[in-house]
Design a protein around this motif. Structure first.
Motif, PDB file in Angstrom:
ATOM      1  N   UNK A 121       0.678  -1.267  -0.370  1.00 14.05           N
ATOM      2  CA  UNK A 121       0.216  -0.213  -0.166  1.00 14.05           C
ATOM      3  C   UNK A 121       1.014   1.284   0.146  1.00 14.05           C
ATOM      4  N   UNK A 122       1.760   1.732   0.849  1.00 16.11           N
ATOM      5  CA  UNK A 122       3.045   2.263   0.468  1.00 16.11           C
ATOM      6  C   UNK A 122       3.671   2.611  -0.767  1.00 16.11           C
ATOM      7  N   UNK A 123       4.056   1.426  -1.488  1.00 17.26           N
ATOM      8  CA  UNK A 123       4.627   1.348  -2.432  1.00 17.26           C
ATOM      9  C   UNK A 123       3.427   2.224  -3.182  1.00 17.26           C
ATOM     10  N   UNK A 124       2.377   1.696  -3.139  1.00 22.96           N
ATOM     11  CA  UNK A 124       1.082   1.948  -4.006  1.00 22.96           C
ATOM     12  C   UNK A 124       0.835   3.493  -3.565  1.00 22.96           C
ATOM     13  N   UNK A 125       0.356   4.102  -2.183  1.00 23.50           N
ATOM     14  CA  UNK A 125       0.476   5.784  -2.357  1.00 23.50           C
ATOM     15  C   UNK A 125       1.177   6.701  -2.562  1.00 23.50           C
ATOM     16  N   UNK A 126       2.489   5.890  -2.401  1.00 18.91           N
ATOM     17  CA  UNK A 126       3.160   7.385  -2.897  1.00 18.91           C
ATOM     18  C   UNK A 126       4.262   6.647  -3.928  1.00 18.91           C
ATOM     19  N   UNK A 127       3.646   6.071  -4.878  1.00 16.61           N
ATOM     20  CA  UNK A 127       4.358   5.767  -6.193  1.00 16.61           C
ATOM     21  C   UNK A 127       3.615   7.334  -6.613  1.00 16.61           C
ATOM     22  N   UNK A 128       3.310   7.747  -6.948  1.00 15.72           N
ATOM     23  CA  UNK A 128       2.606   8.458  -7.717  1.00 15.72           C
ATOM     24  C   UNK A 128       3.434  10.022  -7.018  1.00 15.72           C
ATOM     25  N   UNK A 129       3.151  10.419  -6.314  1.00 17.34           N
ATOM     26  CA  UNK A 129       3.887  11.361  -5.448  1.00 17.34           C
ATOM     27  C   UNK A 129       5.803  11.547  -5.490  1.00 17.34           C
ATOM     28  N   UNK A 130       5.688  10.067  -5.904  1.00 17.01           N
ATOM     29  CA  UNK A 130       7.314  10.240  -5.687  1.00 17.01           C
ATOM     30  C   UNK A 130       7.601   9.713  -7.524  1.00 17.01           C
ATOM     31  N   UNK A 131       6.672   9.197  -7.930  1.00 15.60           N
ATOM     32  CA  UNK A 131       6.993   9.788  -9.789  1.00 15.60           C
ATOM     33  C   UNK A 131       6.689  11.558 -10.167  1.00 15.60           C
ATOM     34  N   UNK A 132       6.179  12.220  -9.538  1.00 19.38           N
ATOM     35  CA  UNK A 132       5.508  13.223  -9.839  1.00 19.38           C
ATOM     36  C   UNK A 132       6.611  14.253  -9.242  1.00 19.38           C
ATOM     37  N   UNK A 133       7.431  13.921  -8.266  1.00 22.88           N
ATOM     38  CA  UNK A 133       8.759  14.617  -7.817  1.00 22.88           C
ATOM     39  C   UNK A 133      10.049  14.559  -9.018  1.00 22.88           C
ATOM     40  N   UNK A 134      10.450  13.109  -9.458  1.00 21.37           N
ATOM     41  CA  UNK A 134      11.232  12.599 -10.409  1.00 21.37           C
ATOM     42  C   UNK A 134      11.092  13.329 -11.710  1.00 21.37           C
ATOM     43  N   UNK A 135       9.763  12.991 -11.765  1.00 17.96           N
ATOM     44  CA  UNK A 135       9.152  14.029 -13.164  1.00 17.96           C
ATOM     45  C   UNK A 135      10.051  15.407 -13.202  1.00 17.96           C
ATOM     46  N   UNK A 136      10.364  15.988 -12.583  1.00 18.28           N
ATOM     47  CA  UNK A 136      10.795  17.755 -12.034  1.00 18.28           C
ATOM     48  C   UNK A 136      12.362  17.210 -12.887  1.00 18.28           C
TER      49      UNK A 136
END
Length: 498
Positions: A196-211
């Protein structure tokens, strides 16, 4: 000839263990003797020692496995984040090719789980083996950032599936060697919260990395694979230095704590976790009715939970931009993590499994009906909030049910666990085609989920009734044979949790 002899020898031991007058003939490996080192302790001191031992094991093992499982799902589900970040456009991929890249991971993942867990059950350092395989999958994930075509991506995802095969079933097996039946559901749910942590923060982590998009002329979605893969390699290297391997060799326990841990597990499982003869143990796993019933429960759960592989894309179909879509993937999984921890705790407290599995599927059915019936933003998102909690809560219960219901040698249990989990992941090979290219209503996918949920309720109840029947036979003093508890377990009052 040696295999045949080994099997006959194993059957003799099993028959002797189940016979009357067992004290005079029981095999030494199956004896559970109270350690002399603990004889001088009072009941209160033993209870305090047991709590201290469990606390130390929790501190050493649970954060390690939780972190690795979180990274596991970051590396597995970053494909859908990369798609939102422009991967399919850059590689010129069609929706069918994308679905194939989702599917091929599970082809590799399924094929190696059983042999990997067989290996883990016979190694002296199963925890170190798991960390080694985590490092391998991290390296493969990082290399995915360099792919130039659909073919290259498909190959990387296939290899990623091979390397990831060792982790989850290996972690379940490792938990079963350190915790009793009454402790497993909660620990399994803690492990599962890593998903669940991987699924939950995967989107936020991806958004940060996309920068990082364009940094050193590398696209943001490529950075996503590189950064997450590197994190996994680093974590695996660190954890390999202290992850517990077996109760007899665990460090940071005092001799008294180690003796208490080994005795407690021996008393609970009927013997210390002996590997046992290889092929006879595999044969017993394949002929255990309990394994096949639990396999069907997990198989149906995997069909309903396949939505996870497309969760961000389903939310993306609501029409939000990337900066809004990715954060919206977080709340459903935060809710899910809280639900499965509370739900598994309640299941352990009540020592009940079948109804705890069946009830959430009614919510799965309702959520899929809502999601299929409307594309209204509020209604669709409400359904998506419900789904993860409803299909992951029963999955955790089934995993703990599996660990406590499959009796026998550690090789048999490791084989059964791997067979169940491997078979349960096969739907992910074909369910991806139900979602890809069928937005926004996903009629086929949601209809299949509803049917699978109905069948899951049926098989959960059937499994519970079967285990109650076995308990009734035990109450009458009947011999369940090699698929039942050992004589030591029966004398300790063993009963299947139904």
């Amino acid at each position: 000839m040696s295999i045949i002899d080994d099997e006959k020898k194993f059957e003799v031991v099993q028959n002797e263990v189940m016979s009357d007058g067992v004290d005079s003939i029981i095999d030494d490996r199956l004896k559970v003797e109270f350690p002399a080192s603990l004889a001088a302790l009072t009941a209160e001191e033993l209870a305090a020692l047991d709590r201290a031992t469990t606390r130390k094991v929790d501190i050493l093992l649970m954060p390690t496995l939780l972190t690795l499982y979180t990274l596991n799902y970051l590396d597995r589900n970053n494909l859908q984040m990369a798609k939102i970040g422009g991967m399919t456009t850059d590689l010129g991929m069609t929706s069918t090719q994308y679905a194939t890249c989702v599917s091929v991971l599970f082809a590799g993942y399924v094929s190696l789980q059983v042999p990997s867990n067989m290996i883990a059950s016979r190694l002296s350092r199963p925890g170190s083996y798991i960390c080694f395989m985590c490092g391998l999958w991290g390296a493969v994930s990082a290399c995915t950032g360099a792919v130039k075509s659909y073919a290259g991506l498909a190959v990387c995802r296939t290899v990623l599936g091979f390397t990831e095969a060792a982790f989850f079933v290996g972690a379940l097996y490792l938990l079963s060697t350190f915790y009793t039946k009454a402790q497993l559901a909660l620990r399994t749910s803690i492990l599962y919260s890593g998903l669940q942590l991987g699924n939950a923060f995967g989107g936020l982590f991806a958004l940060a990395v996309f920068n990082l998009d364009g940094a050193h002329h590398i696209a943001g979605w490529r950075w996503l694979f590189i950064v997450e893969g590197a994190l996994t390699v680093g974590a695996a290297f660190v954890f390999a230095g202290f992850i517990p391997n077996t109760p007899k060799t665990i460090r940071w326990l005092t001799p008294l704590e180690r003796d208490q841990l080994v005795y407690r597990l021996a008393e609970d499982f009927g013997s210390y976790h002996e590997p046992g003869p290889f092929w006879p143990s595999v044969r017993l796993a394949l002929t255990d009715v309990k394994m096949w019933l639990l396999l069907l429960c997990m198989l149906l759960n995997a069909i309903t939970s396949a939505a996870t592989n497309f969760f961000a894309l389903i939310i993306d179909s609501l029409g939000f931009n990337r900066s809004t879509t990715l954060p919206l993937t977080v709340p459903p999984y935060i809710l899910c993590m809280a639900v499965i921890l509370a739900y598994s705790w309640h299941s352990d407290k009540k020592q009940e499994r079948a109804l705890h599995i069946a009830i959430p599927y009614a919510i799965v059915i309702a959520a899929n009906i809502i999601a299929m019936a409307t594309t209204n933003t509020a209604a669709r998102y409400f359904a998506m909030m419900l789904m993860p909690s409803a299909f992951y809560a029963p999955a955790v219960i089934v995993y703990s049910w599996m660990s406590t219901s499959i009796t026998g040698t550690s090789t048999k249990r490791a084989t059964a666990m791997a067979l169940i989990n491997a078979s349960a992941n096969t739907p992910s090979i074909w369910t991806s085609y139900l979602y890809s290219g069928h937005e926004p209503h996903y009629y086929a996918a949601f209809s299949v989920n509803i049917a699978a949920s109905l069948l899951a309720i049926v098989f959960a109840v059937a499994t519970g009734q079967y285990l109650k029947k076995l308990n009734s036979r035990l109450d009458k003093g009947e011999d369940l044979g090699p698929q039942g508890p050992t004589e030591v377990q029966k004398r300790a009052g063993f009963r299947f949790v139904a």
